[in-house]
Design a protein around this motif. Structure first.
Motif, PDB file in Angstrom:
ATOM      1  N   UNK A 101       1.027  -0.891   0.319  1.00 55.15           N
ATOM      2  CA  UNK A 101      -0.099  -0.203   0.182  1.00 55.15           C
ATOM      3  C   UNK A 101       0.498   1.482  -0.119  1.00 55.15           C
ATOM      4  N   UNK A 102       1.893   1.228   0.628  1.00 54.42           N
ATOM      5  CA  UNK A 102       2.506   2.496   0.539  1.00 54.42           C
ATOM      6  C   UNK A 102       3.582   2.240  -1.252  1.00 54.42           C
ATOM      7  N   UNK A 103       4.236   1.560  -1.385  1.00 52.90           N
ATOM      8  CA  UNK A 103       4.077   1.750  -2.871  1.00 52.90           C
ATOM      9  C   UNK A 103       3.111   2.280  -3.628  1.00 52.90           C
ATOM     10  N   UNK A 104       1.563   1.760  -3.675  1.00 56.58           N
ATOM     11  CA  UNK A 104       0.797   3.212  -4.343  1.00 56.58           C
ATOM     12  C   UNK A 104       0.936   3.729  -4.507  1.00 56.58           C
ATOM     13  N   UNK A 105       0.748   4.153  -2.781  1.00 56.52           N
ATOM     14  CA  UNK A 105       0.324   5.346  -2.434  1.00 56.52           C
ATOM     15  C   UNK A 105       1.124   6.435  -3.182  1.00 56.52           C
ATOM     16  N   UNK A 106       2.898   6.062  -3.567  1.00 51.77           N
ATOM     17  CA  UNK A 106       3.011   6.565  -4.742  1.00 51.77           C
ATOM     18  C   UNK A 106       3.238   6.191  -6.104  1.00 51.77           C
ATOM     19  N   UNK A 107       3.671   5.187  -6.237  1.00 52.05           N
ATOM     20  CA  UNK A 107       2.436   5.367  -8.065  1.00 52.05           C
ATOM     21  C   UNK A 107       1.617   5.608  -8.316  1.00 52.05           C
ATOM     22  N   UNK A 108       0.172   5.658  -7.465  1.00 47.63           N
ATOM     23  CA  UNK A 108      -0.638   6.300  -7.974  1.00 47.63           C
ATOM     24  C   UNK A 108      -1.492   7.384  -7.038  1.00 47.63           C
ATOM     25  N   UNK A 109      -0.208   8.895  -7.596  1.00 45.08           N
ATOM     26  CA  UNK A 109      -1.346   9.703  -6.793  1.00 45.08           C
ATOM     27  C   UNK A 109      -2.977   9.467  -6.712  1.00 45.08           C
ATOM     28  N   UNK A 110      -3.382   9.649  -8.275  1.00 47.88           N
ATOM     29  CA  UNK A 110      -4.998   9.957  -7.791  1.00 47.88           C
ATOM     30  C   UNK A 110      -5.753   8.193  -7.188  1.00 47.88           C
ATOM     31  N   UNK A 111      -5.199   7.794  -6.609  1.00 51.01           N
ATOM     32  CA  UNK A 111      -5.802   7.310  -5.591  1.00 51.01           C
ATOM     33  C   UNK A 111      -5.456   7.149  -4.021  1.00 51.01           C
ATOM     34  N   UNK A 112      -6.735   7.698  -3.982  1.00 50.10           N
ATOM     35  CA  UNK A 112      -7.620   8.536  -1.915  1.00 50.10           C
ATOM     36  C   UNK A 112      -7.457   8.057  -0.945  1.00 50.10           C
ATOM     37  N   UNK A 113      -8.455   6.201  -1.189  1.00 52.17           N
ATOM     38  CA  UNK A 113      -8.546   5.043  -0.228  1.00 52.17           C
ATOM     39  C   UNK A 113      -7.987   4.098  -0.097  1.00 52.17           C
ATOM     40  N   UNK A 114      -7.973   3.742   0.936  1.00 50.18           N
ATOM     41  CA  UNK A 114      -6.040   2.435   0.709  1.00 50.18           C
ATOM     42  C   UNK A 114      -7.199   1.881   2.273  1.00 50.18           C
ATOM     43  N   UNK A 115      -7.431   0.103   2.168  1.00 53.95           N
ATOM     44  CA  UNK A 115      -7.488  -0.024   2.845  1.00 53.95           C
ATOM     45  C   UNK A 115      -6.857  -1.774   3.604  1.00 53.95           C
ATOM     46  N   UNK A 116      -6.559  -2.755   4.060  1.00 51.99           N
ATOM     47  CA  UNK A 116      -6.167  -4.080   3.935  1.00 51.99           C
ATOM     48  C   UNK A 116      -7.828  -4.845   3.422  1.00 51.99           C
ATOM     49  N   UNK A 117      -7.672  -6.295   2.998  1.00 48.81           N
ATOM     50  CA  UNK A 117      -8.784  -7.250   2.991  1.00 48.81           C
ATOM     51  C   UNK A 117      -9.151  -7.667   4.367  1.00 48.81           C
ATOM     52  N   UNK A 118      -8.962  -7.733   4.923  1.00 48.68           N
ATOM     53  CA  UNK A 118      -9.294  -8.083   6.227  1.00 48.68           C
ATOM     54  C   UNK A 118     -10.099  -6.577   6.928  1.00 48.68           C
TER      55      UNK A 118
END
Length: 122
Positions: A60-77
């Motif tokens: 998720x840390x990598x996604x926050x840097x690679x995809x700046x347009x993504x704005x909501x993050x959560x794990x599967x659990x």
């Protein structure tokens, strides 16, 4: 339940998978037929279960840097817990953090999220 099914959100686009992670192991279909008359011993599998929070997850840390347009993050659990909240027998505690315009749905360390449950929605 019926109100949610009738809900129409014309301005929301179809979701997009940003990354697929993990692996599936072999599943023996004979396990589906186990019952009292057709017993089968359990096999111990020694492995480590990682219980990582959303803000500590390296993917998720990598996604926050690679995809700046993504704005909501959560794990599967956390997502699974949210989907089952109406029928849950266990308490749940989700922490919502807003960091730099991005929303992180997180869990507290060492809570019931980390426990494996059986018949949770029975």
């Amino acid at each position: 339940k019926t109100q949610l099914g009738k809900l129409s959100l014309p301005t929301v686009a179809e979701p997009e998978d940003l990354m697929k992670c993990g692996a599936l192991e072999y599943y023996d279909k004979l396990c589906d037929r186990i019952n009292v008359k057709n017993e089968r011993p359990l096999k111990r599998i020694d492995r480590i279960f990682h219980t990582v929070t959303t803000t500590d997850d390296p993917v998720i840390r990598k996604l926050t840097r690679a995809r700046p347009e993504a704005n909501v993050f959560a794990t599967d659990s956390i997502l699974a817990t949210l989907m089952c909240t109406t029928r849950s027998m266990y308490s749940w505690d989700i922490v919502v953090q807003k960091i730099g315009g991005k929303v992180f749905l997180d869990k507290r360390d060492n809570t019931e999220f980390d426990l494996l449950t059986v018949s949770e929605t029975a």
